[in-house]
Design an enzyme around this catalytic site. Structure first.
Site, PDB file in Angstrom:
ATOM      1  N   ARG A  88      15.374  -5.019  -0.342  1.00 21.38           N
ATOM      2  CA  ARG A  88      14.767  -5.099  -1.366  1.00 21.38           C
ATOM      3  C   ARG A  88      14.504  -3.536  -1.765  1.00 21.38           C
ATOM      4  O   ARG A  88      14.661  -2.985  -1.305  1.00 21.38           O
ATOM      5  CB  ARG A  88      13.325  -5.924  -1.295  1.00 21.38           C
ATOM      6  CG  ARG A  88      12.358  -5.351  -0.128  1.00 21.38           C
ATOM      7  CD  ARG A  88      11.055  -5.715  -0.352  1.00 21.38           C
ATOM      8  NE  ARG A  88      10.119  -5.183   0.651  1.00 21.38           N
ATOM      9  CZ  ARG A  88       9.772  -3.970   0.891  1.00 21.38           C
ATOM     10  NH1 ARG A  88      10.054  -3.037  -0.145  1.00 21.38           N
ATOM     11  NH2 ARG A  88       9.172  -3.423   1.909  1.00 21.38           N
ATOM     12  N   GLY A  89      13.842  -3.763  -3.062  1.00 21.93           N
ATOM     13  CA  GLY A  89      13.574  -2.519  -3.610  1.00 21.93           C
ATOM     14  C   GLY A  89      12.251  -2.119  -3.091  1.00 21.93           C
ATOM     15  O   GLY A  89      11.553  -2.929  -2.458  1.00 21.93           O
ATOM     16  N   ILE A  92       7.715   1.148   1.889  1.00 23.13           N
ATOM     17  CA  ILE A  92       7.144   0.246   3.047  1.00 23.13           C
ATOM     18  C   ILE A  92       5.956  -0.651   2.876  1.00 23.13           C
ATOM     19  O   ILE A  92       5.199  -0.404   1.923  1.00 23.13           O
ATOM     20  CB  ILE A  92       6.725   1.142   4.322  1.00 23.13           C
ATOM     21  CG1 ILE A  92       6.724   0.254   5.798  1.00 23.13           C
ATOM     22  CG2 ILE A  92       5.700   1.896   3.994  1.00 23.13           C
ATOM     23  CD1 ILE A  92       6.517   1.385   6.845  1.00 23.13           C
ATOM     24  N   GLY A 162       8.020  -6.226  -4.529  1.00 22.79           N
ATOM     25  CA  GLY A 162       9.599  -5.666  -3.989  1.00 22.79           C
ATOM     26  C   GLY A 162      10.396  -6.685  -4.129  1.00 22.79           C
ATOM     27  O   GLY A 162      10.332  -7.769  -3.321  1.00 22.79           O
ATOM     28  N   PHE A 174       6.425 -10.944  -3.873  1.00 18.28           N
ATOM     29  CA  PHE A 174       4.976 -10.243  -3.837  1.00 18.28           C
ATOM     30  C   PHE A 174       4.229 -10.780  -2.450  1.00 18.28           C
ATOM     31  O   PHE A 174       4.604 -11.649  -1.873  1.00 18.28           O
ATOM     32  CB  PHE A 174       4.393 -10.611  -5.132  1.00 18.28           C
ATOM     33  CG  PHE A 174       3.676 -12.332  -5.016  1.00 18.28           C
ATOM     34  CD1 PHE A 174       2.566 -12.631  -4.468  1.00 18.28           C
ATOM     35  CD2 PHE A 174       4.554 -13.318  -5.329  1.00 18.28           C
ATOM     36  CE1 PHE A 174       2.242 -14.124  -4.228  1.00 18.28           C
ATOM     37  CE2 PHE A 174       4.240 -14.595  -5.845  1.00 18.28           C
ATOM     38  CZ  PHE A 174       3.123 -14.893  -4.775  1.00 18.28           C
ATOM     39  N   CYS A 191       3.418   1.480   0.499  1.00 16.14           N
ATOM     40  CA  CYS A 191       4.540   1.814  -0.567  1.00 16.14           C
ATOM     41  C   CYS A 191       4.799   3.192  -0.772  1.00 16.14           C
ATOM     42  O   CYS A 191       5.297   3.575  -1.850  1.00 16.14           O
ATOM     43  CB  CYS A 191       3.955   1.161  -1.929  1.00 16.14           C
ATOM     44  SG  CYS A 191       3.671  -0.822  -1.656  1.00 16.14           S
TER      45      CYS A 191
END
Length: 242
Positions: A88-89, A92, A162, A174, A191
């Site tokens: 995913r984009g 962390i 993400g 989410f 993140c």
């Protein structure tokens, strides 16, 4: 175009097992779209939406940095957590009990072809849900997710986002902190953003527990309205069921 979304609540489920399940559904949609390009008669592509809670796990997105995980493999094992680098984009994040994770696996060509709009609608779903609990949640410029007290020294994140998208098909999604043990966030830089706190719905409301089922119902209600969709609560039997 097919605006029906097949919904399933998986309960508490291992992260890798759920990731594999997402891949099955994702690849199924991609395969139908590929076949449609060769056929005169088009087969509708399905859409799915999964709710799940995961046992303790840290996941790192494609653009993430392992340095944002602040503990060793030995410490991960000691606290009963796992770690995965995923497709995913984002950077962390942490998943664990008391957190509602939502995975929409949609063919966006059934709705609209705009990834930016897709992310904003997921955020709006959470913002509208939290408003029902009297919380003013909002976006933070240049950062995905849902936040409280943006623009103040007390800014804190309550929901992470993400996603992955290919050929307008989405996966991942989410993670909304409801009754989450926030101590697990101390083991990472959320993140990849330093100096930003993390919170949960029960902490903000000052209660021990918030009904997870109630929150899920509100999320689903707003999701359906924002995507102008219809929910079907049984996934077709031809699809692999966890």
């Amino acid at each position: 175009m097919n605006a029906t979304i097949q919904f399933k609540d998986l309960g508490l489920k291992d992260y890798k097992e759920t990731w594999d399940y997402q891949e099955v559904l994702f690849n199924q949609i991609i395969a139908i779209k590929s076949q449609n390009r060769k056929e005169a008669i088009q087969k509708p592509t399905p859409n799915y939406f999964l709710f799940v809670e995961h046992p303790h796990v840290y996941t790192l997105g494609k653009s993430g940095h392992i340095e944002n995980l602040l503990i060793s493999e030995e410490k991960l094992e000691a606290i009963g957590a796992k770690y995965y680098k995923i497709n995913r984009g984002g950077d962390i994040t942490y998943h664990g009990p008391g957190q509602i994770v939502g995975y929409p696996i949609l063919d966006l060509e059934n709705f609209f072809t705009d990834i930016h709009k897709y992310l904003r609608l997921l955020e709006e779903m959470v913002i509208l849900t939290l408003a029902e609990y009297g919380l003013k949640a909002e976006r933070s410029k240049g950062e995905t997710g849902v936040w409280l007290d943006v623009g103040t020294p007390f800014v804190r994140k309550i929901c992470a986002l993400g996603v992955r998208a290919s050929r307008w098909v989405t996966m991942h999604g989410f993670a909304l902190n409801v009754n989450t043990d926030l101590g697990y966030f101390d083991n990472m830089i959320p993140c990849g953003i330093k100096g930003k706190a993390v919170t949960s719905l029960n902490v903000e409301l000052g209660v021990a527990q918030v009904s997870m089922e109630e929150v899920k119902g509100k999320l689903l209600k707003h999701f359906v309205a924002l995507f102008n969709a219809e929910i079907k609560t049984k996934i077709e039997e031809t699809t692999l069921i966890l």
